[in-house]
Design an enzyme around this catalytic site. Structure first.
Site, PDB file in Angstrom:
ATOM      1  N   GLU B  58       0.801  -1.214   0.000  1.00  0.00           N
ATOM      2  CA  GLU B  58       0.000   0.000   0.000  1.00  0.00           C
ATOM      3  C   GLU B  58       0.838   1.270   0.000  1.00  0.00           C
ATOM      4  O   GLU B  58       0.460   2.275  -0.612  1.00  0.00           O
ATOM      5  CB  GLU B  58      -0.952  -0.010   1.210  1.00  0.00           C
ATOM      6  N   PHE B  83      -6.135  -0.440   5.298  1.00  0.00           N
ATOM      7  CA  PHE B  83      -4.853  -0.524   4.591  1.00  0.00           C
ATOM      8  C   PHE B  83      -4.512   0.742   3.813  1.00  0.00           C
ATOM      9  O   PHE B  83      -3.356   0.962   3.473  1.00  0.00           O
ATOM     10  CB  PHE B  83      -4.850  -1.743   3.661  1.00  0.00           C
ATOM     11  N   ARG B 166     -18.636  -2.756   2.078  1.00  0.00           N
ATOM     12  CA  ARG B 166     -18.255  -3.781   1.109  1.00  0.00           C
ATOM     13  C   ARG B 166     -19.439  -4.720   0.858  1.00  0.00           C
ATOM     14  O   ARG B 166     -20.208  -5.027   1.754  1.00  0.00           O
ATOM     15  CB  ARG B 166     -17.089  -4.588   1.662  1.00  0.00           C
TER      16      ARG B 166
END
Lengths: 271, 335
Positions: B58, B83, B166
């Site tokens: 990342e 992240f 999500r």
């Protein structure tokens, strides 16, 4: 059968038991991190069944928290965990969570955020050195997380400080699997042996499904050499014939048919 | 507005991003080994040359995004919320926020919507991103807002952090609903009310459910939807809070540094002495578990809003119970 042959046979059976336990645990919800347990079954069997790692003395770091299923599965077989605990794996408020956390039993450190485990293991190794204690440090690492740069910061540090690392052993489950597919298709990390060697580590490459080879590699650990990394080459589904190669290696959906086939295959191996 | 359980839709973000990218060749999509999970598999399949998977890296991804943006691209960076914020905070600050580049950071699985425990639960992402100069923070509440937000944040110059649920996304608003990056919206009530509930993202269904119960119990309620937490629409918030007896903020995030803190700052700076209750994740790391389990255990349910409202108003009647809304496959119900 010689004692050594018997030991190898026992470790193979232990690995099959790890797979069987893991399959039953994933079947509770019908999905989960089964591929990880299938690829690493022999690694966990050798770490916790060979007597080389001394529980409660040596330190064990599980870098990828998704693999904690393999640890639970083996711990229930070697008397470190009440087997009944396995039945609650992944359920709400269960002790055995699907991704390791700070309350996970049996580990000195587990990281759900990847690429951070080896740094923690080095911290343990330094502490052991400072205290002058007789402890080894084992870190289980996965291949995909080597894409995180922190892995290499840690590797560099450990080699530079090798005289303060004691017996530091990294075992890598090189199963070529990450969320988006084969590691080779996402960002290549090979050649791993050359990378680790160039970072100052002693590298052993073994068939990660060969308990004999894994045991020998582990037994060669030494405080007087460079830190040891064992690259255990494995297959994501641990050579289980019941699983189609199209199944998701990171997070499998295990329907009843697949579950039955897998359990039958494992029970046949144990018969 | 629709009624719960809400119809759900799949991949509203991924579809909207692909549609926009087809019209705008400068858009690039970056990911870090979570392609399907961030709905960008359809982008990868349709526009492979503009989709880049950096792997599990990342910090590197943020630097690459900065370079692409400096060269004129509009870069959408996709991974889980943890992240792209806490893992690579310095890279976000130096490579993206400080140079005020056109990088849109999209973080999935906010707060306790992840079953994966503290390593996967973004409970302080809003606080972190809100603290960065130049960075806007957006949190859509439903699929309509998600679709509109994609074009809106692409059009907004500079860096944006957007947190997204999500998987199955509920459809809460009617078709005519319009997302405005400059405005908070009054969803229920107006004028004088007993309680002003200010919510965002996944707490909107619970806020609306609580408001219905309160209205049925002769408690006047105003509900504000705040899809943009920074820059905050302080004018609308202060106007609604001014004529309320108490203000409750509801967020799927730590109560430190997120929506509740932003509202507290706005109210205090306006000189309003109205009591404020911040409902969210207390100053704790949570654990693994289902959304239903975690929202209940960590106080993010409809009942928690009712309890806080009742206590805040000092009512001596028994607290009414939150309705049990059955969820089913293909439908979304608040906890």
């Amino acid at each position: 059968m010689t004692g050594q042959q018997q030991a190898i046979c026992d470790l193979r059976r232990l690995a099959a038991r790890v797979r069987l336990n893991a399959t039953r645990m994933v079947a509770i919800q019908g999905f989960g991190y089964l591929g990880q347990a299938l690829s690493s079954a022999e690694i966990f069997a050798v770490l916790f069944g060979s007597g080389l790692l001394r529980p409660r003395r040596d330190r064990f770091v599980l870098a990828p928290g998704h693999y904690v299923i393999g640890l639970y599965a083996v711990a229930a077989e070697v008397g470190l965990l009440d087997p009944r605990e396995l039945e609650s794996y992944g359920k709400d408020s269960a002790l055995l969570e699907a991704i390791g956390t700070e309350r996970t039993p049996l580990v000195d450190l587990v990281c759900g955020s990847l690429g951070q485990g080896l740094s923690g293991a080095i911290g343990f190794a330094l502490a052991t050195h400072l205290a002058g204690e007789d402890r080894d440090t084992y870190a289980f690492v996965s291949d995909g997380e080597m894409q995180e740069g922190q892995t290499w910061e840690a590797a560099m540090f450990a080699a530079h400080n090798r005289r303060r690392m004691g017996r530091l052993v990294v075992v890598v489950d090189v199963n070529n699997s990450q969320v988006d597919g084969p590691v080779t298709s996402v960002i290549a990390i090979e050649p791993l042996a050359q990378k680790w060697r160039s970072f100052g580590w002693r590298v052993l490459e073994v068939d990660g499904h060969d308990v004999d080879a894994l045991s020998s590699a582990l037994a060669s650990r030494s405080a007087d050499a460079e830190p040891l990394v064992i690259l255990a080459r494995t297959e994501i589904f641990g050579r289980m014939r019941s699983l189609p190669s199209s199944a998701d290696g990171h997070f499998i959906k295990l329907d009843a048919t697949l579950e039955r086939a897998l359990i039958a295959e494992l029970e046949a191996a144990l018969a | 507005m629709r009624n719960p359980p809400y119809e759900i839709t799949l991949k509203p973000y991924g579809q909207a991003l692909l549609e926009l990218a087809r019209q705008r060749p400068e858009i690039i999509c970056l990911g870090a080994d979570l392609t399907r999970q961030t709905e960008t598999d359809i982008f990868r399949d349709a526009l492979p040359e503009r989709f880049i998977n950096v792997g599990m890296a990342e910090a590197n991804m943020m630097g690459i995004a900065g370079g692409l943006a400096r060269a004129g691209h509009v870069v959408f960076v996709n991974t889980f919320g943890v992240f792209c914020t806490r893992r690579c905070f310095d890279q976000v600050a130096m490579a993206v926020a400080y140079p005020a580049l056109n990088v849109k950071i999209v973080g999935f699985m906010p707060g306790l919507s992840s079953p994966g425990g503290p390593s996967h639960q973004a409970i302080e992402d809003v606080a972190l991103m809100r603290a960065l100069p130049n960075m806007a923070v957006v949190e859509p509440a439903d699929a309509l807002e998600v679709r509109q937000a994609v074009a809106a944040i692409a059009d907004r110059p500079g860096p944006v952090y957007m947190r997204l649920k999500r998987g199955e996304t509920p459809i809460i608003f009617d078709d005519g609903h319009r997302l405005d990056l400059d405005k908070a919206q009054v969803l229920a009530g107006s004028g004088r009310s007993d309680v002003c509930i200010i919510a965002a993202g996944m707490m909107i269904p619970a806020a609306l459910a609580a408001a219905r119960v309160l209205e049925n119990n002769q408690v006047g309620v105003t509900v504000l939807n705040v899809p943009v937490i920074k820059p905050l629409d302080a004018v609308t918030i202060v106007a609604a809070a001014r004529y309320s007896r108490i203000v409750i903020t509801a967020e799927n995030h730590s109560i430190i540094g997120g929506l509740g803190s932003a509202v507290a700052e706005a109210l205090a700076e306006a000189g309003l002495g109205v009591p404020l209750r911040r409902l969210g994740i207390g100053d704790v790391f949570a654990e693994s578990g289902s959304r239903e389990f975690l929202f209940q255990r960590y106080g993010l349910g409809t009942q928690n809003i009712l309890d806080v409202a009742w206590r805040g108003l000092g009512l001596d009647r028994p607290v009414p119970s939150a309705p049990i809304i059955e969820s089913s496959p293909g439908a979304y119900a608040p906890v």
